[in-house]
Design a protein around this motif. Structure first.
Motif, PDB file in Angstrom:
ATOM      1  N   ALA A  33       0.817  -1.224   0.000  1.00  0.00           N
ATOM      2  CA  ALA A  33       0.000   0.000   0.000  1.00  0.00           C
ATOM      3  C   ALA A  33       0.848   1.270   0.000  1.00  0.00           C
ATOM      4  N   ASP A  34       1.921   1.288   0.774  1.00  0.00           N
ATOM      5  CA  ASP A  34       2.762   2.488   0.859  1.00  0.00           C
ATOM      6  C   ASP A  34       3.556   2.743  -0.420  1.00  0.00           C
ATOM      7  N   TYR A  35       3.662   1.724  -1.280  1.00  0.00           N
ATOM      8  CA  TYR A  35       4.426   1.857  -2.519  1.00  0.00           C
ATOM      9  C   TYR A  35       3.564   2.370  -3.667  1.00  0.00           C
ATOM     10  N   LEU A  36       2.297   1.989  -3.685  1.00  0.00           N
ATOM     11  CA  LEU A  36       1.432   2.305  -4.817  1.00  0.00           C
ATOM     12  C   LEU A  36       1.030   3.776  -4.842  1.00  0.00           C
ATOM     13  N   VAL A  37       1.079   4.373  -6.028  1.00  0.00           N
ATOM     14  CA  VAL A  37       0.576   5.734  -6.179  1.00  0.00           C
ATOM     15  C   VAL A  37      -0.945   5.671  -6.282  1.00  0.00           C
ATOM     16  N   SER A  38      -1.589   6.763  -6.027  1.00  0.00           N
ATOM     17  CA  SER A  38      -3.045   6.819  -6.055  1.00  0.00           C
ATOM     18  C   SER A  38      -3.589   6.301  -7.390  1.00  0.00           C
ATOM     19  N   GLY A  39      -4.535   5.376  -7.318  1.00  0.00           N
ATOM     20  CA  GLY A  39      -5.160   4.831  -8.519  1.00  0.00           C
ATOM     21  C   GLY A  39      -4.467   3.613  -9.105  1.00  0.00           C
ATOM     22  N   ASP A  40      -3.261   3.279  -8.630  1.00  0.00           N
ATOM     23  CA  ASP A  40      -2.541   2.117  -9.150  1.00  0.00           C
ATOM     24  C   ASP A  40      -2.953   0.879  -8.351  1.00  0.00           C
ATOM     25  N   SER A  41      -2.724  -0.290  -8.926  1.00  0.00           N
ATOM     26  CA  SER A  41      -3.087  -1.537  -8.251  1.00  0.00           C
ATOM     27  C   SER A  41      -2.105  -2.632  -8.646  1.00  0.00           C
ATOM     28  N   LEU A  42      -2.100  -3.708  -7.870  1.00  0.00           N
ATOM     29  CA  LEU A  42      -1.252  -4.852  -8.170  1.00  0.00           C
ATOM     30  C   LEU A  42      -1.896  -5.709  -9.242  1.00  0.00           C
ATOM     31  N   LEU A  43      -1.090  -6.207 -10.174  1.00  0.00           N
ATOM     32  CA  LEU A  43      -1.607  -7.139 -11.175  1.00  0.00           C
ATOM     33  C   LEU A  43      -1.720  -8.530 -10.559  1.00  0.00           C
ATOM     34  N   ASP A  44      -2.766  -9.216 -10.895  1.00  0.00           N
ATOM     35  CA  ASP A  44      -2.992 -10.602 -10.486  1.00  0.00           C
ATOM     36  C   ASP A  44      -3.721 -11.253 -11.644  1.00  0.00           C
ATOM     37  N   ASP A  45      -2.946 -11.697 -12.646  1.00  0.00           N
ATOM     38  CA  ASP A  45      -3.591 -12.161 -13.865  1.00  0.00           C
ATOM     39  C   ASP A  45      -2.861 -13.348 -14.469  1.00  0.00           C
ATOM     40  N   SER A  46      -3.162 -13.662 -15.687  1.00  0.00           N
ATOM     41  CA  SER A  46      -2.614 -14.842 -16.362  1.00  0.00           C
ATOM     42  C   SER A  46      -1.116 -14.752 -16.627  1.00  0.00           C
ATOM     43  N   THR A  47      -0.503 -13.578 -16.453  1.00  0.00           N
ATOM     44  CA  THR A  47       0.938 -13.460 -16.687  1.00  0.00           C
ATOM     45  C   THR A  47       1.742 -13.993 -15.508  1.00  0.00           C
ATOM     46  N   GLY A  48       1.050 -14.406 -14.436  1.00  0.00           N
ATOM     47  CA  GLY A  48       1.750 -14.964 -13.290  1.00  0.00           C
ATOM     48  C   GLY A  48       2.142 -13.937 -12.255  1.00  0.00           C
ATOM     49  N   GLU A  49       1.549 -12.745 -12.323  1.00  0.00           N
ATOM     50  CA  GLU A  49       1.858 -11.719 -11.332  1.00  0.00           C
ATOM     51  C   GLU A  49       0.982 -11.926 -10.116  1.00  0.00           C
ATOM     52  N   PRO A  50       1.462 -11.771  -8.937  1.00  0.00           N
ATOM     53  CA  PRO A  50       2.851 -11.547  -8.521  1.00  0.00           C
ATOM     54  C   PRO A  50       3.636 -12.855  -8.502  1.00  0.00           C
ATOM     55  N   THR A  51       4.937 -12.742  -8.259  1.00  0.00           N
ATOM     56  CA  THR A  51       5.797 -13.914  -8.179  1.00  0.00           C
ATOM     57  C   THR A  51       6.411 -13.991  -6.786  1.00  0.00           C
ATOM     58  N   VAL A  52       6.255 -15.152  -6.144  1.00  0.00           N
ATOM     59  CA  VAL A  52       6.897 -15.403  -4.860  1.00  0.00           C
ATOM     60  C   VAL A  52       7.891 -16.532  -5.074  1.00  0.00           C
TER      61      VAL A  52
END
Length: 122
Positions: A33-52
């Motif tokens: 949350a502290d990293y994201l700029v206003s209006g941005d979001s984390l990708l969670d899609d078929s490209t495999g984002e995020p990666t752990v």
């Protein structure tokens, strides 16, 4: 800056770590949350984002692992990357890397450790 959003994390001179029992099957979360700029979001899609990425130790008889698979055990929940791990050999320290891509195209990567030890009640 990413924040570890669940309790039980510790900090030493080498950084942040979590103590895990070898038999524990646990869910951890890293909050961006502290990293994201206003209006941005984390990708969670078929490209495999995020990666752990779970660190490995050569010859480890019971490595730290995802109980099912990366595809099912790693998810985005709002601004958090949530993931489940199990296993690990007592006495081993596993490096963990969490990498995200945002809808705006930003990337970030954070590291911490999981210290596996037999956890006893005191």
């Amino acid at each position: 800056m990413a924040n570890l959003s669940l309790t039980g994390f510790f900090k030493d001179n080498a950084g942040i770590f979590y103590k895990k029992d070898p038999s524990a099957n646990i869910t951890l979360a890293l909050d961006f949350a502290d990293y994201l700029v206003s209006g941005d979001s984390l990708l969670d899609d078929s490209t495999g984002e995020p990666t752990v990425t779970l660190g490995t130790i050569s010859g480890d008889a019971s490595p730290l692992a995802f109980p099912t698979s990366h595809a099912t055990d790693v998810q985005v929940s709002g601004t958090k990357v949530v993931f489940r791990v199990n296993g690990g050999t007592a006495g081993n320290i596993y490096p963990i890397q969490v990498q995200i891509v945002t809808a705006n195209g930003d990337t970030d990567k954070r590291h911490f450790r999981i210290v596996v030890e037999n956890k006893e009640l005191i």
